[in-house]
Design a protein around this motif. Sequence first.
Motif, PDB file in Angstrom:
ATOM      1  N   THR A 194       3.097  -3.532   5.416  1.00  0.00           N
ATOM      2  CA  THR A 194       2.094  -3.893   4.406  1.00  0.00           C
ATOM      3  C   THR A 194       0.703  -3.965   5.009  1.00  0.00           C
ATOM      4  N   LEU A 195       0.604  -4.432   6.245  1.00  0.00           N
ATOM      5  CA  LEU A 195      -0.657  -4.480   6.971  1.00  0.00           C
ATOM      6  C   LEU A 195      -0.571  -3.561   8.183  1.00  0.00           C
ATOM      7  N   ARG A 223      -6.269  -0.717  11.180  1.00  0.00           N
ATOM      8  CA  ARG A 223      -7.140  -0.435  10.038  1.00  0.00           C
ATOM      9  C   ARG A 223      -8.331  -1.387  10.077  1.00  0.00           C
ATOM     10  N   TYR A 227     -10.985  -2.089   4.812  1.00  0.00           N
ATOM     11  CA  TYR A 227     -10.005  -1.342   4.026  1.00  0.00           C
ATOM     12  C   TYR A 227      -9.327  -2.277   3.027  1.00  0.00           C
ATOM     13  N   TYR A 228      -9.087  -3.500   3.457  1.00  0.00           N
ATOM     14  CA  TYR A 228      -8.448  -4.493   2.586  1.00  0.00           C
ATOM     15  C   TYR A 228      -9.480  -5.352   1.852  1.00  0.00           C
ATOM     16  N   TRP A 229     -10.596  -5.604   2.513  1.00  0.00           N
ATOM     17  CA  TRP A 229     -11.567  -6.599   2.039  1.00  0.00           C
ATOM     18  C   TRP A 229     -12.969  -6.007   2.211  1.00  0.00           C
ATOM     19  N   VAL A 285      -7.392 -11.286   4.056  1.00  0.00           N
ATOM     20  CA  VAL A 285      -6.808  -9.954   4.231  1.00  0.00           C
ATOM     21  C   VAL A 285      -5.424  -9.911   3.583  1.00  0.00           C
ATOM     22  N   ARG A 298      -5.801  -9.855  -0.255  1.00  0.00           N
ATOM     23  CA  ARG A 298      -6.267  -8.566  -0.775  1.00  0.00           C
ATOM     24  C   ARG A 298      -5.161  -7.507  -0.684  1.00  0.00           C
ATOM     25  N   ALA A 299      -4.337  -7.564   0.356  1.00  0.00           N
ATOM     26  CA  ALA A 299      -3.303  -6.547   0.549  1.00  0.00           C
ATOM     27  C   ALA A 299      -2.085  -6.780  -0.334  1.00  0.00           C
ATOM     28  N   THR A 300      -1.800  -8.035  -0.678  1.00  0.00           N
ATOM     29  CA  THR A 300      -0.553  -8.354  -1.384  1.00  0.00           C
ATOM     30  C   THR A 300      -0.759  -8.926  -2.771  1.00  0.00           C
TER      31      THR A 300
END
Length: 381
Positions: free
Chosen positions: A79-80, A84, A88-90, A162, A165-167
């Motif tokens: 998932t992370l 990166r 990219y996430y935030w 992070v 934002r990713a999940t």
Amino acid sequence: MTQEIHGTVADGFEGVREEFAAFVAGERPDYEGQLCAYVQGRKVVDLWSGTEADALYGVFSSTKGAAYLVVALLVQDGTLELDRKVTYYWPEFGAEGKGDLTLRDLLAHRAGVVGTDTGFSLAELADDRQLAERLADQRPFWRPGTAFGYHALVSGALTGEVVRRATGRTLQEIYQERIRTPYGLDFHLGLPAPQEPRFRSTQPMTPTPDQQTLLDATPTGPHTLTSIAFNRNATEPTDLASLPNMPLLRAKGPASVGGVASARGLAGMYAAAISGVGEQAPLLKPDTVAEFGQFHSVGYDLVARAHKSFGLGFQTTADTWHPFLGAGTIGHSGASGSQSFADPWSGLAYGYTRRRFAFPGGAAPENNRLAQAIHRAALAH
């Protein structure tokens, strides 16, 4: 009057009880503390003194271990991705020259956003979302990626944003569902109201005259990097010792310093990470443990003003605190003296809590003798 020692040890660990009793005999009569350890997923030490067996304490930065364990799980899941860019996430994090920083460097305390120019309110310190919003716009205090310094009060908010934002979920929610609940851990990121009666308020440090002299000689100007990192530049400067005594902080469980736990909870979490507990399998694969325990930032810590080392978030405990432990040991200490770690070579998972701050802050000095006694017994079995 010396406090009585309660609890049990497995066969072969009797020397640990003796070591704990010897330490407690030399402490103040009001000492309260707990010691717990697992070896290969089996509980071998469960001792306490001066309190109830299931008392809960504020564990300050030992909380970070839970936060980094969530990140390790998400990296293991795919998932992370460590290399990166954080943006990219935030995307908002890229303001003020932070756009090239990777998640790997963020975890290794290399971002340079240890605080803000004007500091945080107590309400902001209790809320990772508010901290993250403030930090996204903050100019870094060194060029990101070129140096490192301990992000004492904000690292959990940075990594937590992070994760969110990713999940689409908070770090605290993932910890609850994937770690705390399945393993029945007495370690909370957000203490439920029914558990409040078990909480024991943190007591301030009481240094000796010689220790006070050392404290008085430490630069404390509000605009030093150390003071910014510990929020002494705020309108209401943070009294670190009092943080867990704030009901709002206990309820929200900010991922840098807001955890409430017993020694059983601390040790159990690290046992779950590397060995599993009971019928539950280990949370992390050996390769994941090895990557997160690998040295990433080593040398002069700009905040601590001393030699420090970090893996991916976790303190490299064998270098920072206990050189007898195996290479790749992951863990974290807390300001009042708590400590917890997992040594993948011996299968040892360790947890210690105490109520009163120990001088000078961070892992209390007694951890070295207690951890060494347990490690010695573990190797003999």
